[in-house]
Design a protein around this motif. Structure first.
Motif, PDB file in Angstrom:
ATOM      1  N   ARG A  57       3.102  11.626 -10.045  1.00 50.12           N
ATOM      2  CA  ARG A  57       2.822  13.055 -10.149  1.00 50.12           C
ATOM      3  C   ARG A  57       3.854  14.133 -10.132  1.00 50.12           C
ATOM      4  O   ARG A  57       3.499  14.952 -11.091  1.00 50.12           O
ATOM      5  N   LYS A  58       4.762  14.207  -9.372  1.00 46.66           N
ATOM      6  CA  LYS A  58       5.823  15.127  -9.140  1.00 46.66           C
ATOM      7  C   LYS A  58       6.362  15.463 -10.431  1.00 46.66           C
ATOM      8  O   LYS A  58       6.523  16.578 -11.133  1.00 46.66           O
ATOM      9  N   TYR A  59       6.835  14.228 -11.035  1.00 48.71           N
ATOM     10  CA  TYR A  59       7.636  14.309 -12.265  1.00 48.71           C
ATOM     11  C   TYR A  59       6.881  14.053 -13.402  1.00 48.71           C
ATOM     12  O   TYR A  59       7.441  14.209 -14.759  1.00 48.71           O
ATOM     13  N   GLY A  60       5.713  13.630 -13.379  1.00 46.52           N
ATOM     14  CA  GLY A  60       4.975  13.342 -14.692  1.00 46.52           C
ATOM     15  C   GLY A  60       5.447  12.137 -15.335  1.00 46.52           C
ATOM     16  O   GLY A  60       6.463  12.201 -15.782  1.00 46.52           O
ATOM     17  N   VAL A  61       4.520  11.324 -15.604  1.00 48.86           N
ATOM     18  CA  VAL A  61       4.648  10.048 -16.371  1.00 48.86           C
ATOM     19  C   VAL A  61       3.449   9.973 -17.291  1.00 48.86           C
ATOM     20  O   VAL A  61       2.323  10.597 -17.181  1.00 48.86           O
ATOM     21  N   LYS A  62       3.765   9.270 -18.357  1.00 52.16           N
ATOM     22  CA  LYS A  62       2.681   8.995 -19.481  1.00 52.16           C
ATOM     23  C   LYS A  62       1.547   7.863 -18.753  1.00 52.16           C
ATOM     24  O   LYS A  62       0.426   7.971 -19.058  1.00 52.16           O
ATOM     25  N   ARG A  63       1.971   6.923 -17.914  1.00 58.01           N
ATOM     26  CA  ARG A  63       1.251   5.909 -17.443  1.00 58.01           C
ATOM     27  C   ARG A  63       1.775   5.241 -16.511  1.00 58.01           C
ATOM     28  O   ARG A  63       3.039   4.794 -16.292  1.00 58.01           O
ATOM     29  N   PHE A  64       0.965   4.946 -15.088  1.00 53.78           N
ATOM     30  CA  PHE A  64       1.366   4.416 -14.023  1.00 53.78           C
ATOM     31  C   PHE A  64       0.546   3.207 -14.075  1.00 53.78           C
ATOM     32  O   PHE A  64      -0.787   3.191 -14.016  1.00 53.78           O
ATOM     33  N   HIS A  65       1.171   1.894 -14.293  1.00 62.23           N
ATOM     34  CA  HIS A  65       0.581   0.591 -14.236  1.00 62.23           C
ATOM     35  C   HIS A  65       0.582  -0.084 -13.126  1.00 62.23           C
ATOM     36  O   HIS A  65       1.751  -0.177 -12.574  1.00 62.23           O
ATOM     37  N   GLN A  66      -0.462  -0.444 -12.397  1.00 60.39           N
ATOM     38  CA  GLN A  66      -0.430  -1.190 -11.253  1.00 60.39           C
ATOM     39  C   GLN A  66      -0.861  -2.575 -11.630  1.00 60.39           C
ATOM     40  O   GLN A  66      -1.965  -3.179 -12.175  1.00 60.39           O
ATOM     41  N   VAL A  67       0.187  -3.458 -11.273  1.00 61.39           N
ATOM     42  CA  VAL A  67      -0.232  -4.987 -11.494  1.00 61.39           C
ATOM     43  C   VAL A  67      -1.004  -5.414 -10.244  1.00 61.39           C
ATOM     44  O   VAL A  67      -0.235  -5.672  -8.859  1.00 61.39           O
ATOM     45  N   SER A  68      -2.075  -5.824 -10.358  1.00 62.93           N
ATOM     46  CA  SER A  68      -3.021  -6.444  -9.245  1.00 62.93           C
ATOM     47  C   SER A  68      -3.556  -7.863  -9.561  1.00 62.93           C
ATOM     48  O   SER A  68      -2.825  -8.520 -10.550  1.00 62.93           O
ATOM     49  N   THR A  69      -4.247  -8.201  -8.820  1.00 64.93           N
ATOM     50  CA  THR A  69      -4.912  -9.704  -8.781  1.00 64.93           C
ATOM     51  C   THR A  69      -6.101  -9.890  -8.669  1.00 64.93           C
ATOM     52  O   THR A  69      -7.025  -9.190  -8.387  1.00 64.93           O
ATOM     53  N   ASP A  70      -6.556 -11.209  -9.181  1.00 67.81           N
ATOM     54  CA  ASP A  70      -8.071 -11.572  -9.114  1.00 67.81           C
ATOM     55  C   ASP A  70      -8.223 -11.749  -7.645  1.00 67.81           C
ATOM     56  O   ASP A  70      -9.480 -11.958  -7.309  1.00 67.81           O
ATOM     57  N   GLU A  71      -7.355 -11.877  -6.920  1.00 66.31           N
ATOM     58  CA  GLU A  71      -7.679 -12.207  -5.214  1.00 66.31           C
ATOM     59  C   GLU A  71      -8.560 -10.955  -4.740  1.00 66.31           C
ATOM     60  O   GLU A  71      -9.049 -11.317  -3.669  1.00 66.31           O
ATOM     61  N   VAL A  72      -8.358  -9.854  -5.431  1.00 60.68           N
ATOM     62  CA  VAL A  72      -9.290  -8.716  -4.734  1.00 60.68           C
ATOM     63  C   VAL A  72     -10.567  -9.008  -4.894  1.00 60.68           C
ATOM     64  O   VAL A  72     -11.514  -8.331  -4.233  1.00 60.68           O
ATOM     65  N   TYR A  73     -11.068  -9.925  -5.790  1.00 59.56           N
ATOM     66  CA  TYR A  73     -12.437 -10.078  -5.875  1.00 59.56           C
ATOM     67  C   TYR A  73     -13.034 -11.106  -4.914  1.00 59.56           C
ATOM     68  O   TYR A  73     -14.139 -11.552  -4.962  1.00 59.56           O
TER      69      TYR A  73
ATOM     70  N   ILE B  74       0.924  -1.159   0.088  1.00 53.91           N
ATOM     71  CA  ILE B  74      -0.019  -0.159   0.023  1.00 53.91           C
ATOM     72  C   ILE B  74       0.852   1.226   0.084  1.00 53.91           C
ATOM     73  O   ILE B  74       0.867   2.016  -0.826  1.00 53.91           O
ATOM     74  N   LEU B  75       1.583   1.463   0.864  1.00 58.13           N
ATOM     75  CA  LEU B  75       2.497   2.647   1.204  1.00 58.13           C
ATOM     76  C   LEU B  75       3.432   2.709   0.055  1.00 58.13           C
ATOM     77  O   LEU B  75       3.799   3.906  -0.553  1.00 58.13           O
ATOM     78  N   GLY B  76       4.068   1.607  -0.569  1.00 64.88           N
ATOM     79  CA  GLY B  76       5.071   1.576  -1.501  1.00 64.88           C
ATOM     80  C   GLY B  76       4.274   2.038  -2.826  1.00 64.88           C
ATOM     81  O   GLY B  76       4.870   2.979  -3.629  1.00 64.88           O
ATOM     82  N   THR B  77       3.125   1.743  -3.147  1.00 58.89           N
ATOM     83  CA  THR B  77       2.349   2.280  -4.072  1.00 58.89           C
ATOM     84  C   THR B  77       2.388   3.692  -3.888  1.00 58.89           C
ATOM     85  O   THR B  77       2.283   4.442  -5.138  1.00 58.89           O
ATOM     86  N   GLN B  78       1.895   4.021  -2.669  1.00 54.85           N
ATOM     87  CA  GLN B  78       1.642   5.572  -2.699  1.00 54.85           C
ATOM     88  C   GLN B  78       2.892   6.335  -3.083  1.00 54.85           C
ATOM     89  O   GLN B  78       2.976   7.380  -3.909  1.00 54.85           O
ATOM     90  N   VAL B  79       4.240   5.908  -2.455  1.00 59.90           N
ATOM     91  CA  VAL B  79       5.417   6.691  -2.824  1.00 59.90           C
ATOM     92  C   VAL B  79       5.571   6.555  -4.020  1.00 59.90           C
ATOM     93  O   VAL B  79       5.897   7.777  -4.715  1.00 59.90           O
ATOM     94  N   LEU B  80       5.353   5.497  -4.960  1.00 58.07           N
ATOM     95  CA  LEU B  80       5.421   5.548  -6.442  1.00 58.07           C
ATOM     96  C   LEU B  80       4.593   6.381  -7.163  1.00 58.07           C
ATOM     97  O   LEU B  80       5.028   7.160  -8.174  1.00 58.07           O
ATOM     98  N   MET B  81       3.253   6.528  -6.719  1.00 64.32           N
ATOM     99  CA  MET B  81       2.431   7.512  -7.402  1.00 64.32           C
ATOM    100  C   MET B  81       2.742   9.105  -7.161  1.00 64.32           C
ATOM    101  O   MET B  81       2.480   9.772  -7.997  1.00 64.32           O
ATOM    102  N   ASP B  82       3.220   9.272  -5.827  1.00 62.23           N
ATOM    103  CA  ASP B  82       3.530  10.639  -5.567  1.00 62.23           C
ATOM    104  C   ASP B  82       4.692  11.135  -6.585  1.00 62.23           C
ATOM    105  O   ASP B  82       4.521  12.459  -7.006  1.00 62.23           O
ATOM    106  N   ALA B  83       5.613  10.181  -6.803  1.00 64.21           N
ATOM    107  CA  ALA B  83       6.800  10.619  -7.453  1.00 64.21           C
ATOM    108  C   ALA B  83       6.178  10.802  -8.927  1.00 64.21           C
ATOM    109  O   ALA B  83       6.629  11.546  -9.863  1.00 64.21           O
TER     110      ALA B  83
END
Ligand code: NAD
Ligand code: TDX
Length: 339
Positions: free
Chosen positions: A113-129, A102-111
């Motif tokens: 935002r700050k530096y601007g990226v074309k795409r942030f892709h999160q690799v997630s799982t079917d287990e969330v369902y 959770i927090l690691g994902t937040q840190v990556l997304m904050d960066a």
């Protein structure tokens, strides 16, 4: 294009690094990995000297390091594989799952935002369902299925997914999320069902099947997962979730028996052990949206993929024997400690 692949010394991340270097030879691929117990730098040895590739040892929760790296590299795409990934470990000790996933994902997304990226892709799982009942083979997880988690692992992945969607809505961060079924193939850490059973059967050790072995998992060959993420990065729509799976549903007992048959080992090696707490019964992905919108098709059927996987473990005994002996953990220090 400059692509950051986090968790690229793990199972799926390393397969994705190889895939990207092969399919996009003009791209620069930077792998950031903390080399936890699940990260194995020897896996990346074939590409360490490739001029299009850079390895950075570091933790996604380390804000200063991430900030410096983003400033230096000016990434176009971020693909976040880095995670604590083993359900049984999350039951023993949930804390690190919350921190990294959770927090690691937040840190990556904050960066991002700050530096601007074309795409942030999160690799997630079917287990969330969550899971599906065994007596309703007509039911499948779609992207609209409500989040309903069972283990600390799946709860941490679902929390990250919600945060990623919140960053899209609130900060307009260009994101995509993929939710994939169980992967198998080369470089799978031998604590997970398939490589654990292959390595133990080869050593004539007992094969611990949880409960009655009736739980169903939907297996996808790892390269098919990589091709899907590649397509999502290039053709996926900002803010969208994509399910990935190939309709290869098997009970755990079926999988274990197939492995024994392929290896010519007796079924008497199977030992039924205490069930996993909160054990999900059945996962089954409906990948129609990813097929329809992106033209993705899985290419490896389970019968073929399991043979290829078993052959890989037979041909690469050193790789998993080093893990079982613990020697792999010293690889980075021995080879690259001065970098
Ligand atoms: P893995 O455990 O094999 O690899 C995880 C990698 O992340 C390791 O190299 C590890 O060193 C690294 N890592 C862990 N914590 C880190 C941190 N704080 N900072 C930097 N690196 C860190 O996992 P995997 O099976 O390859 O899974 C990769 C991703 O795919 C995970 O996000 C997982 O949730 C997701 N996923 C896995 C499957 C599957 O069947 N294996 C299916 C769907 C989704
Ligand atoms: O020794 C075992 N015996 C056994 O019966 C192990 C390790 C597992 N199992 C069962 C539990 C599951 O029903 O086999 C099934 C598969 O277990 P894992 O390999 O631990 O995978 P799973 O719990 O399904 O989670 C995997 O798929 C989804 C990955 O580890 C996750 O990271 C991914 O999100």
């Amino acid at each position: 294009m400059n692509v950051l692949v986090t968790g690229g010394a793990g199972f799926i991340g390393s397969n994705f690094v190889f895939h990207m270097l092969k399919e996009h030879p003009t791209y620069r691929i930077v792998c950031l990995d903390a080399l936890t117990y699940a990260g194995n730098l020897s896996t990346l040895e074939p590409v360490m000297e490739n001029p299009s590739f850079r390895f950075v040892k570091g933790d996604i929760t380390d804000r200063d390091l991430i900030d410096k790296l983003f400033e230096e590299e000016k990434f176009d795409f971020i693909v976040n594989f880095a995670a604590e990934s083993h359900v049984d470990r999350s039951i023993e000790d949930p804390g690190i799952f919350l921190k990294t996933n959770i927090l690691g994902t937040q840190v990556l997304m904050d960066a991002s935002r700050k530096y601007g990226v074309k795409r942030f892709h999160q690799v997630s799982t079917d287990e969330v369902y969550g899971d599906l009942p065994l007596d309703r083979p007509d039911l499948f997880f779609t992207e609209e299925t409500p989040i309903h988690t069972s283990s600390p692992y799946s709860a941490s992945k679902a929390s990250a997914d919600l945060l990623v969607q919140a960053y899209h809505r609130t900060f307009k961060l260009p994101i995509t999320i993929s939710r994939c079924s169980n992967n198998y193939g080369p470089y799978h850490f031998p604590e997970k069902l398939i490589p654990l059973m292959i390595s133990r059967a080869l050593n004539d050790e007992s094969l611990p099947v949880y409960g009655k072995g009736e739980n169903v998992r939907d297996w996808l060959y790892v390269e098919d997962h990589c091709t899907a993420i590649d397509l999502i990065l290039h053709k996926g729509k900002d803010g969208e979730v994509y399910n990935i799976g190939g309709h290869n549903e098997k009970t755990n007992l079926e999988v274990v028996k197939t492995i024994l048959k392929e290896l010519g080992k007796p079924e008497s090696l199977i030992t039924f052990v205490k069930d996993r707490a909160g054990h999900d019964m059945r996962y089954a992905i409906d990948p129609s949206k990813t097929r329809r919108d992106l033209g993705w098709e899985p290419t490896t059927l389970f019968d073929e993929g399991i043979k290829m996987t078993i052959k890989w473990y037979l041909d690469n005994r050193d790789w998993w024997e080093n893990i079982l002996s613990g020697d792999y953990a010293d690889y980075y220090e021995t080879m690259y400690g001065d970098r």
